[in-house]
Design an enzyme around this catalytic site. Sequence first.
Site, PDB file in Angstrom:
ATOM      1  N   HIS A  44      -4.492  65.940  65.404  1.00  0.00           N
ATOM      2  CA  HIS A  44      -3.246  66.544  64.983  1.00  0.00           C
ATOM      3  C   HIS A  44      -3.280  68.062  65.093  1.00  0.00           C
ATOM      4  O   HIS A  44      -2.262  68.728  64.984  1.00  0.00           O
ATOM      5  CB  HIS A  44      -3.005  66.101  63.532  1.00  0.00           C
ATOM      6  N   CYS A  45      -4.470  68.630  65.329  1.00  0.00           N
ATOM      7  CA  CYS A  45      -4.588  70.101  65.243  1.00  0.00           C
ATOM      8  C   CYS A  45      -4.833  70.781  66.582  1.00  0.00           C
ATOM      9  O   CYS A  45      -3.999  71.569  67.042  1.00  0.00           O
ATOM     10  CB  CYS A  45      -5.729  70.459  64.297  1.00  0.00           C
ATOM     11  N   ILE A  46      -5.969  70.495  67.198  1.00  0.00           N
ATOM     12  CA  ILE A  46      -6.412  71.297  68.355  1.00  0.00           C
ATOM     13  C   ILE A  46      -5.419  71.245  69.524  1.00  0.00           C
ATOM     14  O   ILE A  46      -5.184  72.270  70.172  1.00  0.00           O
ATOM     15  CB  ILE A  46      -7.837  70.874  68.809  1.00  0.00           C
TER      16      ILE A  46
ATOM     17  N   ILE B  97      -2.288  71.016  69.352  1.00  0.00           N
ATOM     18  CA  ILE B  97      -0.955  71.465  68.946  1.00  0.00           C
ATOM     19  C   ILE B  97      -0.935  72.903  68.441  1.00  0.00           C
ATOM     20  O   ILE B  97      -0.166  73.748  68.912  1.00  0.00           O
ATOM     21  CB  ILE B  97      -0.423  70.506  67.849  1.00  0.00           C
ATOM     22  N   ASP B  98      -1.807  73.200  67.488  1.00  0.00           N
ATOM     23  CA  ASP B  98      -1.735  74.484  66.779  1.00  0.00           C
ATOM     24  C   ASP B  98      -1.750  75.716  67.677  1.00  0.00           C
ATOM     25  O   ASP B  98      -1.005  76.674  67.417  1.00  0.00           O
ATOM     26  CB  ASP B  98      -2.867  74.591  65.746  1.00  0.00           C
TER      27      ASP B  98
END
Length: 439
Positions: A274-276, A278-279
């Site tokens: 969910h992070c790498i 997208i962020d």
Amino acid sequence: MGYNNTMETIEKIRKRTARVGIIGLGYVGLPLVREFVRAGFRVTGFDIDLRKVKLLREGKTYIKHIPAETIAEMNGTKRFTPTADFSKLRTMECILICVPTPLNQYREPDLTYVFDTARTIAKYLVKNQLIVLESTTYPGTTDEDMRKILEASGLRAGKDFFLAYSPEREDPGNQDFAADRIPKVVGGYTGNCLKVAEALYDTVVTTVPVGSTRVAEAAKLFENIFRSVNIALVNELKMLFDRMGIDVWEVIQAASTKPFGFMPFYPGPGLGGHCIPIDPFYLTWKARQYDFHTRFIELAGEINTFMPYYVVGRILDAMNSGGKGIKGSTILILGLAYKKDVDDVRESPSLKLIELLTEKGAVVDYNDPHVLKTHRMRRYDFRMSSVPLTARSLKKYDCVVISTDHSSYDYGFIVRHSRLIVDTRNATAGLKSPKIVRA
Ligand SMILES: NC(=O)c1ccc[n+]([C@@H]2O[C@H](COP(=O)([O-])OP(=O)(O)OC[C@H]3O[C@@H](n4cnc5c(N)ncnc54)[C@H](O)[C@@H]3O)[C@@H](O)[C@H]2O)c1
């Protein structure tokens, strides 16, 4: 905020009479609830998802690494209340926001969850409350965008209520670093905002105070960009070394013996989670406002996005060498989750592999002991179930692709019974067989 109000709120936190409200009971919010309950606070968990609220009330879980016993333990203290009634926000002293921050279909920041939440809080905002945003986002979200929404209530940040940002560093499934062992960066809108936020987090974790909410927001993005860029670098080297006949895994192992100035990153079939993936694009988007192009982020995104296509190319080559075309072939993907030993499939490259291989006419199945069936996702609706992993079922497939290297897999068994294995994770290291192709 005046000195007296600040000290009064800090005192309530120290005495545990401050009530903590946590909005968004997902992968970040639920472990945070657990920490504050354990620290002796009365915690109210807010979520718009009634199913989650109901499950929590019944002592059940929906997150693999937060077992039902933990929920029961929290319920047993009588200090945890899950609810969808947001009017209860007005009785909280501290409100922490842990709602999603995805990208929209144009790969731009989608802050609707954060802004909707801020509007809801504004409705119930009372003097001296502490509001902390935890969701990952670009610098300026807290002290610019969110502050404006909250101040529509008529109350002023730093004057009537405390405002802060503190990013989450949860690493699901990592036994070495549970939430209470990871230092937490905290930035305040004013010095007193920082003091109160720090006092709260100090009760559960070691805090790292920084000079502003923007520094805290930027630090979180930097951490994830650092990973994305380094993973892209090693992915690029993998593709080159494959062509040169050099084993990238052996190279990484050798380079890792350098005791300073090197840190290993590992290649794979693409970025997941969910992070790498997208962020970093939150910063790319914000940078445009400053007439700036984040070229490293874009390049890393380009390479990492290409990886599933590269793996499909390796599958095609491997099957071709055995005289088999991809159309009409049967392929088994091992591991649907985006990383080992978790049940989270968000942005998982395995999903992209299934899509690409199906488009090419292959009949694709998957096995994942942590994901027994697929659910409808934003982008995919496969309606698939995990197939059993037996000697007989393995033999059935023209190719078995190790996409996620779950620890529970017996790789010797898999190699023994498969006809062809494409390994994207070096899970079969140490096993020698002409059937294994690394990708
Ligand atoms: N998952 C991680 O490992 C991780 C790590 C670090 C940071 N983050 C960041 O933390 C934030 C939350 O991520 P997550 O993984 O916990 O997401 P999640 O999807 O697991 O949980 C979010 C929860 O918020 C709820 N929600 C959505 N809108 C709401 C609203 N208006 N009011 C109340 N509840 C609402 C959803 O129902 C859901 O339960 C994101 O910004 C993410 O980037 C996540």
